[in-house]
Design an enzyme around this catalytic site. Structure first.
Site, PDB file in Angstrom:
ATOM      1  N   CYS A  12       0.824  -1.208   0.000  1.00  0.00           N
ATOM      2  CA  CYS A  12       0.000   0.000   0.000  1.00  0.00           C
ATOM      3  C   CYS A  12       0.864   1.267   0.000  1.00  0.00           C
ATOM      4  O   CYS A  12       1.654   1.478   0.927  1.00  0.00           O
ATOM      5  CB  CYS A  12      -0.933   0.009   1.204  1.00  0.00           C
ATOM      6  SG  CYS A  12      -1.924   1.517   1.313  1.00  0.00           S
ATOM      7  N   VAL A  52      -6.404   0.574   4.710  1.00  0.00           N
ATOM      8  CA  VAL A  52      -5.174   0.909   5.411  1.00  0.00           C
ATOM      9  C   VAL A  52      -4.606   2.189   4.772  1.00  0.00           C
ATOM     10  O   VAL A  52      -4.914   2.493   3.622  1.00  0.00           O
ATOM     11  CB  VAL A  52      -4.151  -0.250   5.319  1.00  0.00           C
ATOM     12  CG1 VAL A  52      -4.620  -1.448   6.116  1.00  0.00           C
ATOM     13  CG2 VAL A  52      -3.865  -0.658   3.873  1.00  0.00           C
ATOM     14  N   SER A  69      -4.366   8.478   5.428  1.00  0.00           N
ATOM     15  CA  SER A  69      -2.932   8.771   5.536  1.00  0.00           C
ATOM     16  C   SER A  69      -2.645  10.251   5.767  1.00  0.00           C
ATOM     17  O   SER A  69      -1.720  10.594   6.514  1.00  0.00           O
ATOM     18  CB  SER A  69      -2.201   8.286   4.280  1.00  0.00           C
ATOM     19  OG  SER A  69      -2.657   8.978   3.129  1.00  0.00           O
TER      20      SER A  69
END
Length: 230
Positions: A12, A52, A69
């Protein structure tokens, strides 16, 4: 000091951003990799979006879950030294805008490796070329986005360059041709210790296998060109 647990998937790019920042800050953290094709129930309870990265912050006997993020990056930069965002509000806003641009670039990268036919693939290649032209115009003498200081924009773009360190072994797509500042930036990020340590040691093999499993034009090129190289 809070304790940090980063919920991750090895390929990722958004996880890489969070890992790079934790490494730049020099704080210990636990990394827990999951299989996104078979997400565990405990993860789905943590992540409202089922994506994620997720950062679990343990402090004063309680856990707080952060997701997305950009949010994780802002939090880490607020609570941990050294500060990687500019202090000036206008310059900080400009950096945030280019972090969003990095996210849009990653979306085009996903289209680049997922496009089923050559025509769609070429459209994504052209979209990436246009974005790289805009970045080239923003860069100065380096070695980083904002000059001599590593910043959050560098962490946001590092996964883009890492993709093409692998893709350029499959074929010559010309995306860095005629963009010397972009090329230099990519080289400088590649040797940054935090960038190198943000992925597993077998990242290249994992990403190549991931691409080859897809029913895409890039997968066809990989099977043909890497097969010949072998």
């Amino acid at each position: 000091m809070p304790r940090f647990r980063l919920i991750s998937f090895p390929l990722c790019p958004y996880v890489q951003r969070a890992a790079i920042l934790l490494l730049e800050k020099g704080v210990p953290f636990e990394r827990v990799d999951i299989d996104l094709a078979a997400k565990p129930d405990w993860f789905l309870k943590l992540s409202p979006l089922g994506k994620v990265p997720v950062l679990v912050v343990e402090e004063d006997g309680r856990e707080t879950v952060l997701f997305e993020s950009a949010v994780i990056a802002e939090y880490l930069d607020e609570v941990l030294e050294p500060r990687l965002h500019p202090a000036d509000p206008l310059e900080k806003a400009r950096h945030r805008a280019w972090i969003e641009f990095a996210s849009a670039t990653l979306a085009d990268v996903a289209g680049f490796y997922s496009s089923a036919d050559e025509s769609a693939f070429e459209q994504k290649r052209e979209a990436l070329a246009a974005k790289f032209n805009r970045v080239e115009e923003q860069l100065g003498q380096g070695p980083f986005f904002a000059g001599t200081s590593f910043c959050l924009v560098d962490a946001a773009f590092a996964p883009v360059f890492r993709y093409f360190a692998v893709f350029d072994r499959i074929g010559d797509f010309g995306l860095f041709d005629g963009r010397p500042r972009l090329q230099a930036w990519g080289r400088n990020l590649a040797v940054r210790p935090s960038v190198g340590r943000a992925v597993p040691s077998d990242y290249e093999q994992r990403l190549t296998a991931f691409v080859q499993r897809k029913q895409s034009h890039l997968a066809s090129l990989a099977s043909s060109n890497l097969g010949r190289a072998a």
